[in-house]
Each structure stands twice: as structure tokens, then as C-alpha cells.
Write an enzyme that holds these catalytic residues in place. Structure first.
Site, PDB file in Angstrom:
ATOM      1  N   SER A  60      61.167 -39.896  93.470  1.00  0.00           N
ATOM      2  CA  SER A  60      60.936 -38.733  94.340  1.00  0.00           C
ATOM      3  C   SER A  60      59.900 -37.784  93.744  1.00  0.00           C
ATOM      4  O   SER A  60      59.690 -37.746  92.528  1.00  0.00           O
ATOM      5  CB  SER A  60      62.242 -37.970  94.566  1.00  0.00           C
ATOM      6  OG  SER A  60      63.240 -38.840  95.029  1.00  0.00           O
TER       7      SER A  60
HETATM    8  N1  SAH Z   1      66.503 -40.901  92.622  1.00  0.00           N
HETATM    9  C1  SAH Z   1      65.525 -41.951  92.558  1.00  0.00           C
HETATM   10  C2  SAH Z   1      64.856 -42.120  93.897  1.00  0.00           C
HETATM   11  C3  SAH Z   1      64.962 -43.533  94.301  1.00  0.00           C
HETATM   12  S1  SAH Z   1      64.505 -43.922  95.962  1.00  0.00           S
HETATM   13  C4  SAH Z   1      64.526 -41.701  91.447  1.00  0.00           C
HETATM   14  O1  SAH Z   1      64.538 -40.597  90.871  1.00  0.00           O
HETATM   15  O2  SAH Z   1      63.776 -42.611  91.099  1.00  0.00           O
HETATM   16  C5  SAH Z   1      66.069 -44.262  96.676  1.00  0.00           C
HETATM   17  C6  SAH Z   1      66.858 -45.383  96.075  1.00  0.00           C
HETATM   18  O3  SAH Z   1      68.016 -45.569  96.894  1.00  0.00           O
HETATM   19  C7  SAH Z   1      66.146 -46.740  96.072  1.00  0.00           C
HETATM   20  O4  SAH Z   1      66.101 -47.233  94.765  1.00  0.00           O
HETATM   21  C8  SAH Z   1      67.008 -47.605  96.981  1.00  0.00           C
HETATM   22  O5  SAH Z   1      67.079 -48.965  96.568  1.00  0.00           O
HETATM   23  C9  SAH Z   1      68.355 -46.923  96.880  1.00  0.00           C
HETATM   24  N2  SAH Z   1      69.257 -47.212  98.004  1.00  0.00           N
HETATM   25  C10 SAH Z   1      68.965 -47.371  99.315  1.00  0.00           C
HETATM   26  N3  SAH Z   1      70.075 -47.616 100.023  1.00  0.00           N
HETATM   27  C11 SAH Z   1      71.111 -47.613  99.142  1.00  0.00           C
HETATM   28  C12 SAH Z   1      72.519 -47.798  99.258  1.00  0.00           C
HETATM   29  N4  SAH Z   1      73.110 -48.048 100.419  1.00  0.00           N
HETATM   30  N5  SAH Z   1      73.270 -47.731  98.140  1.00  0.00           N
HETATM   31  C13 SAH Z   1      72.700 -47.472  96.924  1.00  0.00           C
HETATM   32  N6  SAH Z   1      71.377 -47.290  96.753  1.00  0.00           N
HETATM   33  C14 SAH Z   1      70.586 -47.347  97.843  1.00  0.00           C
END
Ligand code: SAH
Length: 225
Positions: A60
């Protein structure tokens, strides 16, 4: 400009953008964002932008990390649940502010890389799990704070149920990538109240778990954007 100088500039910009919590700003200052990015993006680590981390996912934008973290008003003795570990960057910021962070990620490969980074930073108050975050983490509930870092179609009831009394959850909600809003949910005896924090753009919160062949470790430098 050195990475250190860029980091200072980013912190000053976050302050200017209205982030006032010194705890949040200092947690962001403590976490080396470059460690959470593929080598080819290290020089952009302190630009205020989302960047690719592989598997079609993104780390993010720092301003959104700061906004969400500040809205959670985390206290040092609190237990936090994060849905969407991704690179583990937001997890690391939360780990500096709370007693323990539980974080769930759908991709095993991302969760494993995140685990290695958090170990390297000696952030031992974090527990990671691979699975579908819609279900939360019932064995560890209730949580004082919940943060969801992928956009949900609607606020998952199981997460509201796993929020402690007086708990706060921050979650992006919206079906369409161009029409998501960041919602703050506060739980009280009477139920929940929701407020709108910002318009945002997150990858979707996907239902269900993944078959293993779609979830293999990608060699460094070959991450999908
Ligand atoms: N907080 C993270 C942002 C990652 S983007 C950072 O700082 O890097 C969002 C993440 O949510 C992705 O890695 C995606 O694979 C995950 N995601 C999407 N749907 C999900 C679900 N149902 N359960 C767990 N993770 C999920």
C-alpha cells in the site's frame, strides 16, 4: 538522494498531509520499506505510492498505511488482526505499536516472504497464517483492532463478530476498483457505527483459498506486476 533522506522527506510529507500521531510516524520511520520490495523498486521505496510485490498484489501507499494505522488508535497492550499480509510492511508497522499482530494472507508465497522479513527485523510479536481472511481467526478472537488491506464487497460479519467491545476496524469497501471507500467501524454495546475516512483504491479481498500451483514462489526480479 540517499534512502535515509528520502525517508525523512516522506515522513515530513505525511505530517503535512495531516498525520499527527507521533507514535504512528515513528513506527513508519522504524520500518525499512525497501526490505519489503523487490530489488528493482528499492530506489522508489520512499515515494508515496503503491508498488508491485508479486502475485499481482501491491504494497500500500505510505499515506494510506499512515491514515489506516492512525485511525485504529492502537494502544501498546492491544491485540491486532490484519487481513492481507502481502509484503508484511503494514504488519511490521502494526507490530511496533501493539502487543501482538495476527495476520492472514491468501498466497503462501507472500506469507513466507513476509515471515522472513519480519524475522530479519526481529519483530517476534507477529503470527502469520495462510487462508481466507473473510473467516477471521476465531481461535484468537476477540481482537481490539482489525485492519483489512484489501477491498471487501461488504463488511464481513465474522470480522465484526471477532471485534472486542469498543474495538475499531478499518476496512476498504467497494465492488468496483474506482469506487472504494475506507470505512472505520466502531463496536459498542448498541451495535456498530461506521464512518467514511477516504476514497481509496485497493486490490480485491478474494473469497476462498488457492490451489498450490497458482501459489509458487517466484524468483527474485520475476515478480508479476
Ligand atoms: N498490507 C499489505 C498490502 C497487501 S495487498 C502490505 O503492506 O504489503 C492485499 C493483500 O491481501 C494481497 O497480498 C492479497 O493476496 C491479500 N488477500 C486478498 N484476499 C484475501 C483473503 N480473502 N484473505 C487473505 N488475504 C487476502
Amino acid at each position: 538522494m540517499s534512502l535515509h533522506a528520502r525517508k525523512i522527506r516522506l515522513i515530513m510529507n505525511l505530517r503535512r498531509a495531516g498525520i499527527t500521531s507521533t507514535e504512528v510516524l515513528s513506527a513508519i520511520e522504524k520500518v525499512p520499506r525497501e526490505l519489503f520490495l523487490p530489488a528493482s523498486f528499492h530506489d522508489q521505496a520512499y515515494e508515496d505510492q503503491a508498488l508491485p510485490i508479486g502475485q499481482g498484489q501491491t504494497i500500500s501507499q505510505p499515506q494510506i498505511v499512515a491514515l489506516m494505522t492512525e485511525a485504529l488508535k492502537i494502544e501498546k497492550n492491544q491485540k491486532v488482526l490484519e487481513i492481507g499480509t502481502g509484503s508484511g510492511y503494514q504488519t511490521a508497522v502494526l507490530a511496533h505499536l501493539s502487543r501482538r499482530v495476527y495476520s492472514i494472507e491468501r498466497f503462501r508465497s507472500l506469507s513466507q516472504s513476509a515471515e522472513a522479513r519480519l524475522q530479519e527485523l526481529r519483530l517476534h510479536n507477529v503470527t502469520l497464517r495462510v487462508g481466507d481472511g473473510h473467516k477471521g481467526w476465531p481461535e484468537q478472537a476477540p481482537f481490539d483492532r482489525i485492519i483489512v488491506t484489501a477491498a471487501a464487497k461488504e463488511i464481513p460479519e465474522s470480522l465484526v463478530n471477532q471485534l472486542a467491545p469498543d474495538g475499531i476496524m478499518v476496512i476498504p469497501v467497494g465492488e468496483d476498483a474506482n469506487e472504494q471507500i475506507l470505512v472505520k467501524v466502531v463496536k459498542s454495546e448498541g451495535g456498530i457505527s461506521c464512518s467514511h475516512l477516504a476514497d481509496v483504491r485497493f486490490v480485491p479481498l478474494v473469497k476462498g483459498t488457492l490451489p498450490d500451483q497458482e501459489d509458487r514462489e517466484l524468483p527474485q526480479g520475476l515478480e508479476q506486476a
